[in-house]
Design a protein around this motif. Structure first.
Motif, PDB file in Angstrom:
ATOM      1  N   MET A   1       0.841  -1.177   0.000  1.00 20.46           N
ATOM      2  CA  MET A   1       0.000   0.000   0.000  1.00 20.46           C
ATOM      3  C   MET A   1       0.890   1.245   0.000  1.00 20.46           C
ATOM      4  N   HIS A   2       0.402   2.272  -0.648  1.00 22.56           N
ATOM      5  CA  HIS A   2       1.147   3.518  -0.759  1.00 22.56           C
ATOM      6  C   HIS A   2       0.286   4.686  -0.306  1.00 22.56           C
ATOM      7  N   ALA A   3       0.919   5.664   0.297  1.00 18.80           N
ATOM      8  CA  ALA A   3       0.231   6.896   0.679  1.00 18.80           C
ATOM      9  C   ALA A   3       0.306   7.857  -0.502  1.00 18.80           C
ATOM     10  N   HIS A   4      -0.833   8.356  -0.918  1.00 19.17           N
ATOM     11  CA  HIS A   4      -0.900   9.295  -2.038  1.00 19.17           C
ATOM     12  C   HIS A   4      -1.430  10.623  -1.511  1.00 19.17           C
ATOM     13  N   HIS A   5      -0.784  11.713  -1.894  1.00 17.98           N
ATOM     14  CA  HIS A   5      -1.225  13.046  -1.488  1.00 17.98           C
ATOM     15  C   HIS A   5      -2.381  13.493  -2.372  1.00 17.98           C
TER      16      HIS A   5
END
Length: 67
Positions: A1-5
């Protein structure tokens, strides 16, 4: 999982939980239109890792206070 702004840092967004959404690698690549995350978290400073660790510590403290 990745954090996206949601609002990019370039456009004045910041590393605030209200500005982040979690997406899988495939979706993150699709949002940006190119591969993302190569070398993610490998060497150098990883601000999101620090934010995640600080957030966990804050929530633990808050749970302790609310008991």
């Amino acid at each position: 999982m990745h954090a996206h702004h949601r609002q990019s840092l370039r456009d004045g967004g910041w590393h605030h939980l209200g500005n982040l959404v979690t997406v899988c690698q495939y979706c993150h690549d699709g949002i940006h239109g190119h591969p993302t995350g190569s070398g993610y978290g490998v060497g150098g400073f990883n601000g999101l890792r620090v934010l995640r660790t600080a957030g966990r510590a804050f929530l633990r403290g808050l749970r302790w206070v609310l008991r």
